[in-house]
Design a protein around this motif. Structure first.
Motif, PDB file in Angstrom:
ATOM      1  N   GLY A  65       0.795  -1.228   0.000  1.00  0.00           N
ATOM      2  CA  GLY A  65       0.000   0.000   0.000  1.00  0.00           C
ATOM      3  C   GLY A  65       0.826   1.276   0.000  1.00  0.00           C
ATOM      4  O   GLY A  65       0.345   2.319  -0.453  1.00  0.00           O
ATOM      5  N   ASP A  66       2.062   1.192   0.478  1.00  0.00           N
ATOM      6  CA  ASP A  66       2.954   2.377   0.501  1.00  0.00           C
ATOM      7  C   ASP A  66       3.029   3.056  -0.864  1.00  0.00           C
ATOM      8  O   ASP A  66       3.216   4.271  -0.967  1.00  0.00           O
ATOM      9  CB  ASP A  66       4.378   1.966   0.902  1.00  0.00           C
ATOM     10  CG  ASP A  66       4.394   1.143   2.165  1.00  0.00           C
ATOM     11  OD1 ASP A  66       4.928   1.605   3.178  1.00  0.00           O
ATOM     12  OD2 ASP A  66       3.839   0.012   2.132  1.00  0.00           O
ATOM     13  N   LEU A  67       2.904   2.224  -1.903  1.00  0.00           N
ATOM     14  CA  LEU A  67       3.072   2.700  -3.269  1.00  0.00           C
ATOM     15  C   LEU A  67       1.967   3.683  -3.689  1.00  0.00           C
ATOM     16  O   LEU A  67       2.117   4.423  -4.658  1.00  0.00           O
ATOM     17  CB  LEU A  67       3.053   1.463  -4.175  1.00  0.00           C
ATOM     18  CG  LEU A  67       3.541   1.563  -5.599  1.00  0.00           C
ATOM     19  CD1 LEU A  67       4.951   2.133  -5.642  1.00  0.00           C
ATOM     20  CD2 LEU A  67       3.512   0.172  -6.236  1.00  0.00           C
ATOM     21  N   TRP A  68       0.863   3.664  -2.936  1.00  0.00           N
ATOM     22  CA  TRP A  68      -0.273   4.550  -3.265  1.00  0.00           C
ATOM     23  C   TRP A  68      -0.087   5.970  -2.690  1.00  0.00           C
ATOM     24  O   TRP A  68      -0.885   6.835  -2.924  1.00  0.00           O
ATOM     25  CB  TRP A  68      -1.586   3.943  -2.751  1.00  0.00           C
ATOM     26  CG  TRP A  68      -2.243   2.996  -3.696  1.00  0.00           C
ATOM     27  CD1 TRP A  68      -3.423   3.193  -4.354  1.00  0.00           C
ATOM     28  CD2 TRP A  68      -1.790   1.694  -4.105  1.00  0.00           C
ATOM     29  NE1 TRP A  68      -3.741   2.103  -5.130  1.00  0.00           N
ATOM     30  CE2 TRP A  68      -2.757   1.169  -5.001  1.00  0.00           C
ATOM     31  CE3 TRP A  68      -0.673   0.904  -3.827  1.00  0.00           C
ATOM     32  CZ2 TRP A  68      -2.635  -0.099  -5.600  1.00  0.00           C
ATOM     33  CZ3 TRP A  68      -0.541  -0.340  -4.411  1.00  0.00           C
ATOM     34  CH2 TRP A  68      -1.499  -0.818  -5.285  1.00  0.00           C
ATOM     35  N   TYR A  69       0.980   6.140  -1.927  1.00  0.00           N
ATOM     36  CA  TYR A  69       1.209   7.443  -1.286  1.00  0.00           C
ATOM     37  C   TYR A  69       2.413   8.139  -1.911  1.00  0.00           C
ATOM     38  O   TYR A  69       3.508   7.578  -1.995  1.00  0.00           O
ATOM     39  CB  TYR A  69       1.460   7.273   0.216  1.00  0.00           C
ATOM     40  CG  TYR A  69       0.244   6.755   0.934  1.00  0.00           C
ATOM     41  CD1 TYR A  69      -0.681   7.621   1.500  1.00  0.00           C
ATOM     42  CD2 TYR A  69       0.003   5.381   1.010  1.00  0.00           C
ATOM     43  CE1 TYR A  69      -1.818   7.144   2.144  1.00  0.00           C
ATOM     44  CE2 TYR A  69      -1.133   4.888   1.648  1.00  0.00           C
ATOM     45  CZ  TYR A  69      -2.040   5.776   2.206  1.00  0.00           C
ATOM     46  OH  TYR A  69      -3.157   5.292   2.834  1.00  0.00           O
ATOM     47  N   GLU A  70       2.162   9.366  -2.383  1.00  0.00           N
ATOM     48  CA  GLU A  70       3.265  10.204  -2.838  1.00  0.00           C
ATOM     49  C   GLU A  70       3.377  11.294  -1.782  1.00  0.00           C
ATOM     50  O   GLU A  70       2.616  12.256  -1.790  1.00  0.00           O
ATOM     51  CB  GLU A  70       2.929  10.793  -4.206  1.00  0.00           C
ATOM     52  CG  GLU A  70       4.114  11.353  -4.936  1.00  0.00           C
ATOM     53  CD  GLU A  70       3.718  11.714  -6.375  1.00  0.00           C
ATOM     54  OE1 GLU A  70       2.524  11.993  -6.629  1.00  0.00           O
ATOM     55  OE2 GLU A  70       4.621  11.722  -7.226  1.00  0.00           O
ATOM     56  N   GLY A  71       4.282  11.094  -0.829  1.00  0.00           N
ATOM     57  CA  GLY A  71       4.264  11.938   0.360  1.00  0.00           C
ATOM     58  C   GLY A  71       2.942  11.700   1.079  1.00  0.00           C
ATOM     59  O   GLY A  71       2.609  10.562   1.399  1.00  0.00           O
ATOM     60  N   GLU A  72       2.171  12.762   1.290  1.00  0.00           N
ATOM     61  CA  GLU A  72       0.876  12.639   1.959  1.00  0.00           C
ATOM     62  C   GLU A  72      -0.233  12.296   0.968  1.00  0.00           C
ATOM     63  O   GLU A  72      -1.307  11.858   1.342  1.00  0.00           O
ATOM     64  CB  GLU A  72       0.506  13.975   2.634  1.00  0.00           C
ATOM     65  CG  GLU A  72       1.441  14.393   3.740  1.00  0.00           C
ATOM     66  CD  GLU A  72       1.268  13.512   4.983  1.00  0.00           C
ATOM     67  OE1 GLU A  72       0.293  13.719   5.723  1.00  0.00           O
ATOM     68  OE2 GLU A  72       2.115  12.605   5.189  1.00  0.00           O
ATOM     69  N   ARG A  73       0.036  12.521  -0.302  1.00  0.00           N
ATOM     70  CA  ARG A  73      -1.015  12.426  -1.325  1.00  0.00           C
ATOM     71  C   ARG A  73      -1.303  10.959  -1.687  1.00  0.00           C
ATOM     72  O   ARG A  73      -0.379  10.175  -1.917  1.00  0.00           O
ATOM     73  CB  ARG A  73      -0.570  13.182  -2.586  1.00  0.00           C
ATOM     74  CG  ARG A  73      -1.712  13.478  -3.565  1.00  0.00           C
ATOM     75  CD  ARG A  73      -1.276  14.506  -4.601  1.00  0.00           C
ATOM     76  NE  ARG A  73      -0.352  13.933  -5.575  1.00  0.00           N
ATOM     77  CZ  ARG A  73      -0.729  13.386  -6.730  1.00  0.00           C
ATOM     78  NH1 ARG A  73      -2.000  13.377  -7.070  1.00  0.00           N
ATOM     79  NH2 ARG A  73       0.163  12.889  -7.560  1.00  0.00           N
ATOM     80  N   TYR A  74      -2.606  10.632  -1.725  1.00  0.00           N
ATOM     81  CA  TYR A  74      -3.055   9.280  -2.071  1.00  0.00           C
ATOM     82  C   TYR A  74      -3.404   9.257  -3.552  1.00  0.00           C
ATOM     83  O   TYR A  74      -4.219  10.055  -4.020  1.00  0.00           O
ATOM     84  CB  TYR A  74      -4.289   8.935  -1.237  1.00  0.00           C
ATOM     85  CG  TYR A  74      -4.760   7.502  -1.351  1.00  0.00           C
ATOM     86  CD1 TYR A  74      -4.290   6.525  -0.485  1.00  0.00           C
ATOM     87  CD2 TYR A  74      -5.691   7.127  -2.323  1.00  0.00           C
ATOM     88  CE1 TYR A  74      -4.725   5.213  -0.568  1.00  0.00           C
ATOM     89  CE2 TYR A  74      -6.130   5.811  -2.414  1.00  0.00           C
ATOM     90  CZ  TYR A  74      -5.649   4.867  -1.531  1.00  0.00           C
ATOM     91  OH  TYR A  74      -6.081   3.564  -1.612  1.00  0.00           O
ATOM     92  N   ARG A  75      -2.776   8.399  -4.314  1.00  0.00           N
ATOM     93  CA  ARG A  75      -3.099   8.321  -5.742  1.00  0.00           C
ATOM     94  C   ARG A  75      -2.759   6.920  -6.269  1.00  0.00           C
ATOM     95  O   ARG A  75      -1.970   6.198  -5.697  1.00  0.00           O
ATOM     96  CB  ARG A  75      -2.351   9.411  -6.526  1.00  0.00           C
ATOM     97  CG  ARG A  75      -0.824   9.417  -6.266  1.00  0.00           C
ATOM     98  CD  ARG A  75      -0.047   8.795  -7.396  1.00  0.00           C
ATOM     99  NE  ARG A  75       1.359   8.721  -7.112  1.00  0.00           N
ATOM    100  CZ  ARG A  75       1.975   7.664  -6.598  1.00  0.00           C
ATOM    101  NH1 ARG A  75       1.297   6.592  -6.247  1.00  0.00           N
ATOM    102  NH2 ARG A  75       3.284   7.667  -6.417  1.00  0.00           N
ATOM    103  N   GLU A  76      -3.402   6.557  -7.371  1.00  0.00           N
ATOM    104  CA  GLU A  76      -3.161   5.245  -7.977  1.00  0.00           C
ATOM    105  C   GLU A  76      -1.775   5.256  -8.628  1.00  0.00           C
ATOM    106  O   GLU A  76      -1.419   6.218  -9.312  1.00  0.00           O
ATOM    107  CB  GLU A  76      -4.256   4.984  -9.029  1.00  0.00           C
ATOM    108  CG  GLU A  76      -4.355   3.562  -9.523  1.00  0.00           C
ATOM    109  CD  GLU A  76      -4.941   2.580  -8.501  1.00  0.00           C
ATOM    110  OE1 GLU A  76      -5.548   3.009  -7.489  1.00  0.00           O
ATOM    111  OE2 GLU A  76      -4.765   1.368  -8.708  1.00  0.00           O
ATOM    112  N   PRO A  77      -0.981   4.215  -8.404  1.00  0.00           N
ATOM    113  CA  PRO A  77       0.314   4.151  -9.105  1.00  0.00           C
ATOM    114  C   PRO A  77       0.109   4.149 -10.619  1.00  0.00           C
ATOM    115  O   PRO A  77      -0.958   3.792 -11.123  1.00  0.00           O
ATOM    116  CB  PRO A  77       0.886   2.812  -8.638  1.00  0.00           C
ATOM    117  CG  PRO A  77       0.190   2.527  -7.347  1.00  0.00           C
ATOM    118  CD  PRO A  77      -1.187   3.087  -7.491  1.00  0.00           C
ATOM    119  N   ASP A  78       1.128   4.551 -11.350  1.00  0.00           N
ATOM    120  CA  ASP A  78       1.028   4.635 -12.813  1.00  0.00           C
ATOM    121  C   ASP A  78       1.310   3.257 -13.429  1.00  0.00           C
ATOM    122  O   ASP A  78       2.427   2.912 -13.747  1.00  0.00           O
ATOM    123  CB  ASP A  78       2.030   5.667 -13.353  1.00  0.00           C
ATOM    124  CG  ASP A  78       1.868   5.870 -14.851  1.00  0.00           C
ATOM    125  OD1 ASP A  78       1.002   5.189 -15.465  1.00  0.00           O
ATOM    126  OD2 ASP A  78       2.610   6.695 -15.410  1.00  0.00           O
TER     127      ASP A  78
END
Ligand code: ADP
Ligand code: MG
Length: 382
Positions: free
Chosen positions: A315-328
């Motif tokens: 699940g770590d991969l879904w976080y860019e810093g604090e931002r939650y987003r789908e991996p590319d």
């Protein structure tokens, strides 16, 4: 033999259950899943999802009435639930081997009593148990006996005082204190055993962990650290464990190799994360083998047709810093010999297993290099 279109029962609804449902569907069976999570990955794709507790006996009655046989994907299903269902329908594996594998003290005692190699350990349930500890048990790891997974409920301890402190932090729960080994590498054997005692092992995987969670599994001779003698020894021990447990179904045995010696770490009474590569690299995968063992069919050929390297997606991969987003995902789909599997979990949490990918290649070194490059490219750090 239980044949299609029979309905099979699955206790537990995580990704292991979801792959079982897919395998069973491919083979013409229907599946009912029992799992307390409303969004369970397996429940989403099963014919029916009993969204209830494992000890809801009224639900178990209905479940047993509609299923031809039942299995599990989760070692913490209460043994009493398996025993109860076994009054009505075949339950594979039986409650007894699950009870051994779901409690670390039972598991270690089983290894000791049957002469299987394991790290020095001591069961700790009260202050009495600290007496006469062997000196060589430190540095050690204190592990809670039940419900630990992915390195949870574990503490590294260097002396008695630290061990006692950790025990207090685990609120006096029964624990196992075991010696912390210096690891050369870790391997696992995933195997299936039929109700008639027939056993087939999948090719052995070398497993690399990150923060106590499986990160990369290498089922590629030539890219793995495991040599042929060690692999044969591990297969032999794993098969003897399955015999001793009178196990029916798919199971896994995790091993440590320390100073060139083999130690059993733990057993899983179910398919295993380190066997996910079999989905894409083997003639029969670990979940189809579970269906076959459950239904009394002959086991399939477990050979791999290619080298394979699997990478877990947490699940770590879904976080860019604090931002939650789908991996590319386009980054991974650009690689034609990479297979991406996502488990349909609704929310990513750090450390939660959300999916995995497997790189398949005729060449072992190339499979490993490509998998590690893809791992970095999608954004998994060191
Ligand atoms: P889990 O149930 O979380 O998989 P494990 O007991 O398999 O728990 O521990 C997870 C990982 O922690 C192991 O795969 C290994 O990398 C490390 N580990 C656990 N026990 C030991 C030990 N006795 N010595 C060295 N490393 C260990
Ligand atoms: Mg483990």
């Amino acid at each position: 033999m239980i044949l299609p279109p029979a309905t099979l029962g699955m206790l537990g609804g995580g990704q292991l259950g979801r792959f079982f449902v897919s395998a069973a569907h491919e083979m013409g069976y229907q599946v009912w899943v029992l799992d307390p999570d409303n969004n369970s990955p397996a429940g989403q794709i099963a014919e029916r999802h009993f969204c209830t507790a494992y000890d809801d006996f009224a639900a178990l009655d209905e479940f047993a009435a509609g299923c031809a046989a039942v299995t599990t994907e989760f070692e913490n299903v209460p043994a009493a639930t398996l025993d109860y269902l076994a009054k009505f329908i075949p339950v594979r594996p039986h409650a007894a081997p699950v009870a051994v594998c779901q409690q670390r003290v039972n598991e270690k005692n089983f290894l000791r009593d049957n002469g299987f190699p394991h790290a020095n350990y001591r069961a700790i349930s009260s202050a009495e148990d600290w007496r006469d500890l062997p000196d060589d048990i430190f540095p050690g790891i204190l592990k809670v006996a039940r419900f630990g997974y992915d390195g949870k409920g574990q503490a590294v301890v260097h002396n008695l005082a630290e061990a006692q402190q950790a025990f207090a932090q685990f609120k006096g729960e029964v624990c196992v204190l075991e010696r912390r080994l210096t690891l050369d590498y870790e391997i696992s054997v995933v195997l299936a055993r039929g109700a008639n005692g027939e056993v087939r092992t999948f090719p052995v995987a070398e497993n690399r962990h990150h923060r106590g969670i499986l990160d990369v599994s290498i089922a590629a001779d030539g890219a793995s650290l495991a040599d042929a003698d060690m692999v044969r020894a591990a297969e032999d021990v794993a098969c003897r464990i399955a015999e001793k447990l009178d196990y029916t179904g798919t199971m896994a045995v995790e091993f440590f190799v320390s100073n060139a010696a083999l130690y059993v770490n733990e057993m899983a009474p179910r398919p295993h994360n380190s066997g996910h590569y079999t989905l894409d690299a083997c003639l029969t995968n670990q979940f189809e083998q579970q269906v076959r063992a459950l239904c009394g069919l002959p086991l399939g050929d477990a050979r791999a047709h290619s080298a394979a390297v699997m990478v877990n997606l947490l699940g770590d991969l879904w976080y860019e810093g604090e931002r939650y987003r789908e991996p590319d995902w386009r980054v991974l789909h650009a690689i034609p010999n990479l297979k991406l599997h996502l488990y349909g979990k609704h929310h990513a949490r750090p450390g939660r297993k959300m999916g995995h990918f497997t790189v398949i290649d005729a060449d072992a070194q190339r499979a490993l290099a490509l998998a590690l490059a893809a791992r970095t490219a999608i954004g998994i750090g060191a």
